[in-house]
Design a protein around this motif. Sequence first.
Motif, PDB file in Angstrom:
ATOM      1  N   GLY A  11      36.987   0.732 -12.361  1.00 52.75           N
ATOM      2  CA  GLY A  11      37.078   1.812 -13.333  1.00 52.75           C
ATOM      3  C   GLY A  11      36.287   1.561 -14.608  1.00 52.75           C
ATOM      4  O   GLY A  11      36.138   2.475 -15.430  1.00 52.75           O
ATOM      5  N   THR A  12      35.767   0.349 -14.785  1.00 51.05           N
ATOM      6  CA  THR A  12      34.955   0.073 -15.976  1.00 51.05           C
ATOM      7  C   THR A  12      33.785   1.067 -16.041  1.00 51.05           C
ATOM      8  O   THR A  12      33.097   1.266 -15.046  1.00 51.05           O
ATOM      9  N   PRO A  13      33.557   1.704 -17.188  1.00 53.16           N
ATOM     10  CA  PRO A  13      32.456   2.680 -17.280  1.00 53.16           C
ATOM     11  C   PRO A  13      31.105   1.997 -17.085  1.00 53.16           C
ATOM     12  O   PRO A  13      30.818   1.001 -17.738  1.00 53.16           O
ATOM     13  N   LEU A  14      30.305   2.537 -16.175  1.00 45.70           N
ATOM     14  CA  LEU A  14      28.962   2.022 -15.933  1.00 45.70           C
ATOM     15  C   LEU A  14      27.945   3.117 -16.218  1.00 45.70           C
ATOM     16  O   LEU A  14      28.234   4.305 -16.078  1.00 45.70           O
ATOM     17  N   LEU A  15      26.745   2.700 -16.616  1.00 44.55           N
ATOM     18  CA  LEU A  15      25.637   3.629 -16.823  1.00 44.55           C
ATOM     19  C   LEU A  15      24.911   3.769 -15.484  1.00 44.55           C
ATOM     20  O   LEU A  15      24.369   2.797 -14.964  1.00 44.55           O
ATOM     21  N   ARG A  16      24.943   4.967 -14.900  1.00 45.59           N
ATOM     22  CA  ARG A  16      24.366   5.159 -13.565  1.00 45.59           C
ATOM     23  C   ARG A  16      23.004   5.859 -13.643  1.00 45.59           C
ATOM     24  O   ARG A  16      22.855   6.848 -14.360  1.00 45.59           O
ATOM     25  N   VAL A  17      22.042   5.343 -12.911  1.00 46.59           N
ATOM     26  CA  VAL A  17      20.709   5.960 -12.829  1.00 46.59           C
ATOM     27  C   VAL A  17      20.416   6.226 -11.363  1.00 46.59           C
ATOM     28  O   VAL A  17      20.272   5.297 -10.566  1.00 46.59           O
ATOM     29  N   ARG A  18      20.383   7.485 -10.995  1.00 43.92           N
ATOM     30  CA  ARG A  18      19.981   7.826  -9.635  1.00 43.92           C
ATOM     31  C   ARG A  18      18.514   8.219  -9.661  1.00 43.92           C
ATOM     32  O   ARG A  18      18.086   9.000 -10.518  1.00 43.92           O
ATOM     33  N   ARG A  19      17.750   7.642  -8.743  1.00 41.10           N
ATOM     34  CA  ARG A  19      16.298   7.842  -8.785  1.00 41.10           C
ATOM     35  C   ARG A  19      15.814   8.288  -7.419  1.00 41.10           C
ATOM     36  O   ARG A  19      16.271   7.794  -6.392  1.00 41.10           O
ATOM     37  N   ARG A  20      14.878   9.221  -7.412  1.00 35.01           N
ATOM     38  CA  ARG A  20      14.161   9.528  -6.192  1.00 35.01           C
ATOM     39  C   ARG A  20      12.683   9.316  -6.473  1.00 35.01           C
ATOM     40  O   ARG A  20      12.174   9.671  -7.544  1.00 35.01           O
ATOM     41  N   ALA A  21      11.986   8.704  -5.513  1.00 37.63           N
ATOM     42  CA  ALA A  21      10.558   8.412  -5.694  1.00 37.63           C
ATOM     43  C   ALA A  21       9.750   9.179  -4.662  1.00 37.63           C
ATOM     44  O   ALA A  21      10.205   9.399  -3.527  1.00 37.63           O
ATOM     45  N   PHE A  22       8.565   9.580  -5.077  1.00 36.47           N
ATOM     46  CA  PHE A  22       7.719  10.458  -4.278  1.00 36.47           C
ATOM     47  C   PHE A  22       6.299   9.917  -4.183  1.00 36.47           C
ATOM     48  O   PHE A  22       5.809   9.274  -5.108  1.00 36.47           O
ATOM     49  N   THR A  23       5.641  10.234  -3.086  1.00 32.97           N
ATOM     50  CA  THR A  23       4.200   9.986  -2.987  1.00 32.97           C
ATOM     51  C   THR A  23       3.458  11.049  -3.790  1.00 32.97           C
ATOM     52  O   THR A  23       4.049  12.036  -4.238  1.00 32.97           O
ATOM     53  N   SER A  24       2.152  10.866  -3.934  1.00 33.14           N
ATOM     54  CA  SER A  24       1.369  11.865  -4.668  1.00 33.14           C
ATOM     55  C   SER A  24       1.366  13.207  -3.939  1.00 33.14           C
ATOM     56  O   SER A  24       1.132  14.242  -4.552  1.00 33.14           O
ATOM     57  N   GLY A  50       0.791  -1.231   0.000  1.00 34.14           N
ATOM     58  CA  GLY A  50       0.000   0.000   0.000  1.00 34.14           C
ATOM     59  C   GLY A  50       0.818   1.274   0.000  1.00 34.14           C
ATOM     60  O   GLY A  50       0.270   2.363   0.215  1.00 34.14           O
ATOM     61  N   VAL A  51       2.128   1.176  -0.250  1.00 36.51           N
ATOM     62  CA  VAL A  51       2.937   2.398  -0.320  1.00 36.51           C
ATOM     63  C   VAL A  51       2.561   3.179  -1.590  1.00 36.51           C
ATOM     64  O   VAL A  51       2.425   2.593  -2.665  1.00 36.51           O
ATOM     65  N   ASP A  52       2.374   4.465  -1.419  1.00 37.85           N
ATOM     66  CA  ASP A  52       1.947   5.335  -2.528  1.00 37.85           C
ATOM     67  C   ASP A  52       3.190   5.830  -3.276  1.00 37.85           C
ATOM     68  O   ASP A  52       3.857   6.767  -2.838  1.00 37.85           O
ATOM     69  N   ILE A  53       3.516   5.169  -4.383  1.00 35.80           N
ATOM     70  CA  ILE A  53       4.653   5.602  -5.213  1.00 35.80           C
ATOM     71  C   ILE A  53       4.075   6.218  -6.472  1.00 35.80           C
ATOM     72  O   ILE A  53       3.530   5.526  -7.319  1.00 35.80           O
ATOM     73  N   SER A  54       4.195   7.525  -6.571  1.00 30.89           N
ATOM     74  CA  SER A  54       3.425   8.236  -7.587  1.00 30.89           C
ATOM     75  C   SER A  54       4.299   8.916  -8.637  1.00 30.89           C
ATOM     76  O   SER A  54       3.913   9.049  -9.789  1.00 30.89           O
ATOM     77  N   ARG A  55       5.490   9.350  -8.230  1.00 27.56           N
ATOM     78  CA  ARG A  55       6.360  10.055  -9.166  1.00 27.56           C
ATOM     79  C   ARG A  55       7.806   9.647  -8.925  1.00 27.56           C
ATOM     80  O   ARG A  55       8.177   9.308  -7.807  1.00 27.56           O
ATOM     81  N   THR A  56       8.609   9.709  -9.994  1.00 34.78           N
ATOM     82  CA  THR A  56      10.046   9.526  -9.815  1.00 34.78           C
ATOM     83  C   THR A  56      10.786  10.598 -10.592  1.00 34.78           C
ATOM     84  O   THR A  56      10.284  11.128 -11.586  1.00 34.78           O
ATOM     85  N   SER A  57      11.949  10.892 -10.105  1.00 35.38           N
ATOM     86  CA  SER A  57      12.854  11.803 -10.790  1.00 35.38           C
ATOM     87  C   SER A  57      14.171  11.051 -10.961  1.00 35.38           C
ATOM     88  O   SER A  57      14.682  10.469 -10.003  1.00 35.38           O
ATOM     89  N   ARG A  58      14.684  11.000 -12.196  1.00 35.29           N
ATOM     90  CA  ARG A  58      15.908  10.240 -12.444  1.00 35.29           C
ATOM     91  C   ARG A  58      16.997  11.102 -13.059  1.00 35.29           C
ATOM     92  O   ARG A  58      16.720  11.981 -13.872  1.00 35.29           O
ATOM     93  N   THR A  59      18.221  10.820 -12.667  1.00 35.68           N
ATOM     94  CA  THR A  59      19.382  11.457 -13.268  1.00 35.68           C
ATOM     95  C   THR A  59      20.268  10.352 -13.833  1.00 35.68           C
ATOM     96  O   THR A  59      20.587   9.394 -13.138  1.00 35.68           O
ATOM     97  N   ILE A  60      20.632  10.494 -15.094  1.00 36.92           N
ATOM     98  CA  ILE A  60      21.396   9.463 -15.793  1.00 36.92           C
ATOM     99  C   ILE A  60      22.768  10.013 -16.156  1.00 36.92           C
ATOM    100  O   ILE A  60      22.864  11.067 -16.784  1.00 36.92           O
ATOM    101  N   ASP A  61      23.821   9.317 -15.742  1.00 36.44           N
ATOM    102  CA  ASP A  61      25.154   9.706 -16.175  1.00 36.44           C
ATOM    103  C   ASP A  61      26.054   8.467 -16.220  1.00 36.44           C
ATOM    104  O   ASP A  61      25.538   7.345 -16.301  1.00 36.44           O
ATOM    105  N   ALA A  62      27.342   8.659 -16.202  1.00 31.06           N
ATOM    106  CA  ALA A  62      28.293   7.547 -16.269  1.00 31.06           C
ATOM    107  C   ALA A  62      29.232   7.652 -15.089  1.00 31.06           C
ATOM    108  O   ALA A  62      29.521   8.746 -14.614  1.00 31.06           O
ATOM    109  N   ILE A  63      29.706   6.497 -14.615  1.00 36.03           N
ATOM    110  CA  ILE A  63      30.653   6.485 -13.499  1.00 36.03           C
ATOM    111  C   ILE A  63      31.510   5.227 -13.615  1.00 36.03           C
ATOM    112  O   ILE A  63      31.051   4.205 -14.142  1.00 36.03           O
TER     113      ILE A  63
END
Lengths: 255, 255
Positions: free
Chosen positions: A201-214, A173-186
């Motif tokens: 040191g191998t290049p990876l595709l990084r996705v940082r995400r924050r999730a929000f309730t409504s 029942g957790v209200d997950i309504s929106r996400t914001s993502r930032t995509i870069d390399a690390i």
Amino acid sequence: MTQQHTRQQHDEIAHYLRTAIREGYFQPGDELPSEAELTRKFTSSRGPVRQAMSTLRTEGLISSGRGRRTVVLDNVPTQSFDDIISFSQWCHNADIVPGQRTQWVTRRPAEKSLAASLRIPDGDPVVSVFRLRLMDDVPTMVERLNYPLEVGRHVLAFDTDSGSIYQELIDQGVDISRTSRTIDAIGANDDDAALLEVPVGTPLLRVRRRAFTSAGELIESSDDRYLPWKASFTMNSTRGNPSSMALTSTHLGDI
Amino acid sequence: MTQQHTRQQHDEIAHYLRTAIREGYFQPGDELPSEAELTRKFTSSRGPVRQAMSTLRTEGLISSGRGRRTVVLDNVPTQSFDDIISFSQWCHNADIVPGQRTQWVTRRPAEKSLAASLRIPDGDPVVSVFRLRLMDDVPTMVERLNYPLEVGRHVLAFDTDSGSIYQELIDQGVDISRTSRTIDAIGANDDDAALLEVPVGTPLLRVRRRAFTSAGELIESSDDRYLPWKASFTMNSTRGNPSSMALTSTHLGDI
């Protein structure tokens, strides 16, 4: 009955073309068979052929024509909110068996930077998960998840080796309504490198995400790192339609 | 006159709040001042305050409230088609001075993989550009552009050290209507490393783009590699709205 027959034929033609495009029989840029060819192939009149083409145009699979030849467009399937947020769901859609090997789940007081990213006071309890994710048993992504305790208590009660945490949160029942993502390399750090079985040191595709309730409350702050030869992002843009993704210049303060 | 005055006041309040959010005075997750506080601050009645809040809600800047407190949402500004495709345009919007140092421009027969990516016969002439791009004189991105000759002849006639190739193509009447982008990570090769002044192997954010006319003809195939601490992609997603960006599993054949 004639009407019924015609409707089925239109669907059949659209299905044939759609499948041929999806399976790569017609490549982006390829010209579609002409109306005359399709009417012959399906022993059809022009009506159903035109209706099928109109359907595919609406679906964004083929060009508008405008009196010119009709060609297959480069098409990126849109993804639902669940597909985007859930690695398990995303794998299932791609006919890949998702896997996970939990490294640890902890409840701990948030240190300063984590507290800031979750917008809670320093030292407030957070639940953190560190997992390796696999596609068909092959290491693919390293996942770092952090939740404020109110949400994280569901994670503490869940067997994180059993599957999707996201689905569990939704089921709880957790209200997950929106996400914001930032995509870069690390570059892979020691932990990433060991789990993904690649050099540091191998290049990876990084996705940082924050999730929000409504209501806008932050309930997750995560960091996913993909092997770039296992996953990438694709997107289409069309003139006149603003993009929901933005390229952002990074301020030094964010590093 | 009262109507006019009220409308200006509504605009004024919306402008104040919008600016305060954009400039970070109110951070995502922060509660907005109450209606009562805003009516006092602007010596206003409740009508204009409510209208301003409604405008900001429509713009996606603040939460719907639903009887709870109204908070600032994490907001990613949408970008126009031009912003996305043009590094110069993107810099201008961010108050950054774009720069470019052309390494070479060539007309040459397409070798096999380039011909395939442009969907032209092997050996057909292509125009290729290799440029370093700068933000405020700082090396930021390495750009590799390839055009079939019909489009590339405009590039051959253009001083590629003078600015936006994209703008030049638009000015020359080239129909650029759609793009398809793939985003991943890659280590800097020798050329990237030398131009970006980083060690070989440094993780870079790679954007491969193909551009199409409205009839679906492929007119550009490019590869941009950004220093990830200079630029990243951000995007918001909301439950119920399919995303125009898709995470795609990479097939071995694509490597």
